[in-house]
Design an enzyme around this catalytic site. Sequence first.
Site, PDB file in Angstrom:
ATOM      1  N   VAL A  12      71.791  65.237  49.304  1.00 37.35           N
ATOM      2  CA  VAL A  12      71.724  66.132  48.154  1.00 37.35           C
ATOM      3  C   VAL A  12      71.799  67.588  48.587  1.00 37.35           C
ATOM      4  O   VAL A  12      72.573  68.376  48.048  1.00 37.35           O
ATOM      5  CB  VAL A  12      70.433  65.878  47.349  1.00 37.35           C
ATOM      6  CG1 VAL A  12      70.296  66.884  46.213  1.00 37.35           C
ATOM      7  CG2 VAL A  12      70.438  64.460  46.791  1.00 37.35           C
ATOM      8  N   THR A  87      62.025  62.287  48.920  1.00 42.36           N
ATOM      9  CA  THR A  87      60.872  61.774  48.170  1.00 42.36           C
ATOM     10  C   THR A  87      60.838  60.258  48.353  1.00 42.36           C
ATOM     11  O   THR A  87      61.095  59.500  47.421  1.00 42.36           O
ATOM     12  CB  THR A  87      60.961  62.128  46.670  1.00 42.36           C
ATOM     13  OG1 THR A  87      62.225  61.672  46.151  1.00 42.36           O
ATOM     14  CG2 THR A  87      60.842  63.620  46.453  1.00 42.36           C
ATOM     15  N   GLU A 156      76.900  58.376  46.565  1.00 45.47           N
ATOM     16  CA  GLU A 156      77.312  58.436  47.957  1.00 45.47           C
ATOM     17  C   GLU A 156      78.716  57.860  48.085  1.00 45.47           C
ATOM     18  O   GLU A 156      79.044  56.828  47.508  1.00 45.47           O
ATOM     19  CB  GLU A 156      76.327  57.670  48.834  1.00 45.47           C
ATOM     20  CG  GLU A 156      74.967  58.343  48.899  1.00 45.47           C
ATOM     21  CD  GLU A 156      73.988  57.603  49.790  1.00 45.47           C
ATOM     22  OE1 GLU A 156      74.445  56.961  50.759  1.00 45.47           O
ATOM     23  OE2 GLU A 156      72.781  57.667  49.521  1.00 45.47           O
ATOM     24  N   LYS A 205      66.622  61.886  34.982  1.00 42.84           N
ATOM     25  CA  LYS A 205      67.121  61.324  36.241  1.00 42.84           C
ATOM     26  C   LYS A 205      66.645  59.890  36.435  1.00 42.84           C
ATOM     27  O   LYS A 205      67.430  58.987  36.758  1.00 42.84           O
ATOM     28  CB  LYS A 205      66.658  62.203  37.408  1.00 42.84           C
ATOM     29  CG  LYS A 205      66.900  61.617  38.785  1.00 42.84           C
ATOM     30  CD  LYS A 205      68.385  61.431  39.083  1.00 42.84           C
ATOM     31  CE  LYS A 205      68.595  60.928  40.504  1.00 42.84           C
ATOM     32  NZ  LYS A 205      70.015  60.745  40.820  1.00 42.84           N
ATOM     33  N   GLN A 252      79.758  44.656  37.598  1.00 41.86           N
ATOM     34  CA  GLN A 252      80.338  43.806  38.631  1.00 41.86           C
ATOM     35  C   GLN A 252      79.216  42.989  39.274  1.00 41.86           C
ATOM     36  O   GLN A 252      78.310  43.556  39.897  1.00 41.86           O
ATOM     37  CB  GLN A 252      81.058  44.656  39.696  1.00 41.86           C
ATOM     38  CG  GLN A 252      82.365  45.273  39.208  1.00 41.86           C
ATOM     39  CD  GLN A 252      82.151  46.399  38.206  1.00 41.86           C
ATOM     40  OE1 GLN A 252      81.315  47.275  38.419  1.00 41.86           O
ATOM     41  NE2 GLN A 252      82.903  46.380  37.128  1.00 41.86           N
ATOM     42  N   GLY A 258      71.401  48.535  46.220  1.00 42.02           N
ATOM     43  CA  GLY A 258      70.667  49.043  47.369  1.00 42.02           C
ATOM     44  C   GLY A 258      70.804  50.552  47.397  1.00 42.02           C
ATOM     45  O   GLY A 258      71.012  51.188  46.377  1.00 42.02           O
ATOM     46  N   CYS A 261      68.647  55.424  46.157  1.00 45.39           N
ATOM     47  CA  CYS A 261      68.189  55.817  44.818  1.00 45.39           C
ATOM     48  C   CYS A 261      67.631  54.661  43.990  1.00 45.39           C
ATOM     49  O   CYS A 261      66.459  54.677  43.617  1.00 45.39           O
ATOM     50  CB  CYS A 261      69.338  56.490  44.060  1.00 45.39           C
ATOM     51  SG  CYS A 261      69.831  58.076  44.762  1.00 45.39           S
ATOM     52  N   ARG A 328      70.033  52.364  53.762  1.00 47.06           N
ATOM     53  CA  ARG A 328      68.718  52.281  53.115  1.00 47.06           C
ATOM     54  C   ARG A 328      68.741  51.229  52.003  1.00 47.06           C
ATOM     55  O   ARG A 328      69.563  51.282  51.108  1.00 47.06           O
ATOM     56  CB  ARG A 328      68.319  53.650  52.558  1.00 47.06           C
ATOM     57  CG  ARG A 328      67.899  54.643  53.632  1.00 47.06           C
ATOM     58  CD  ARG A 328      67.633  56.016  53.066  1.00 47.06           C
ATOM     59  NE  ARG A 328      68.851  56.684  52.654  1.00 47.06           N
ATOM     60  CZ  ARG A 328      68.902  57.927  52.169  1.00 47.06           C
ATOM     61  NH1 ARG A 328      67.776  58.619  52.018  1.00 47.06           N
ATOM     62  NH2 ARG A 328      70.058  58.469  51.833  1.00 47.06           N
TER      63      ARG A 328
END
Length: 446
Positions: A12, A87, A156, A205, A252, A258, A261, A328
């Site tokens: 970010v 965070t 991403e 968000k 889909q 994963g 976020c 992640r």
Amino acid sequence: MKKIAVLGTGYVGLVSGTCFAEIGHHVTCCDINEAKIRSLQNGVIPIYEPGLEELAEKNVSAGRLSFTAGIEPAVKAADIIYIAVGTPMSKTGEADLTYIKAAAQTIGEQLNGYKIIVTKSTVPVGTGKLVYQIVSEASKGKYPFDVASNPEFLREGSAVRDTMQMERAVIGATSEHAASVIEELHKPFRTKIVKTNLESAEMIKYAANAFLAAKISFINDIANICERVGADISHVSEGVGLDSRIGNKFLQAGIGFGGSCFPKDTTALLHIANAAGYPFQMMEAVIETNQKQRVRITEKLNRAIGPLKGKTVAVLGLAFKPHTNDVRSAPALDIIASLKEQGAHVKAYDPIAIPEASAILGDGGIEYHTELYSAIKNADACLITTDWPEVKEMDLQRVKQLLKQPVIIDGRNMFPLEYMRVSGFTYHSVGRPAVHADRQIKELAR
């Protein structure tokens, strides 16, 4: 032109700072990780994000973008300070605000005039007020300031494009003046501006990510039903997605979400709801479905080739999605851990995410390959976990020759069923009828 300090050089912070520099502002990206800053100063971008390296180099050369571990002078020189620190999920499931609090404390201690402090990180409702309190106490009320929430909506793999061509900018602020300044900052992006209060901006968000995660878990549950009743999820998704009220995105079926976020934000939102005394049962189901989806893919592998002890499995893809090295909460990591527990040897392929994955998984019982066909060679089965273009475009006849037996378990539904049928594979996907090579052989023998 504004002077902007961005605290945090993750996805970010780096993308936002670079793109603000691209539209003409002077941006200083800061981080307490001195090694990362040295790499950035040497032109090495620590994340894989298409287009980012070139854009950063361009703006560094133009004198609009710089990197520093000296957070204090950057804060003092800035008109606008963006907080873009991590965070992460805490052990209790709530967002860990340690870095947010530390950033706010530093800003307060270095405050030397009016500034707008903007939270870019994904934070729980009420964080903006917390930041205001910390800065106010640390600065001892010497200077006026405003706090704003301007959450990111980056994906991403397309983060630069998502910033330069953003769909909307959400702005919540403690004053109309601050909101107007941040709105002006975004005008070159020619985007829809949504102005609201701090709490609503913070909730937008979480609500957006939770809704998208819910769509994924919903379609995966529908896919699991399809397998039991003979329906084809690809046709079901197409038919449902043509409804303008629903849309075709995030429909889909596969092995679940994963990344940095959705897993973190769904759990954090559940914690927010619980803290507010609201039983958010739907979100509990979304999270549970997502976790079980990863288990189902290994169950299909077991049914296809039997007990896994002593078997070799090629796992194609380590990143949670293509065009990123982010692992992640990647489904592949849980799946590989399960394969190892069952005694399988794993040959893992990924074009860019091996360093990140191996740091988590280690080397025991795993071979890592950046060359696709070397990972497939002599494996008892092939398991697709990331829809990399290299996997979608692989030569299936060559794959068939390299495998000990022609078995593919596809967690991303990358190939047409009929094509796999005529190619002679035993092929299991998600929410679609299975194709069995042995049945084809028997049919041909008749």
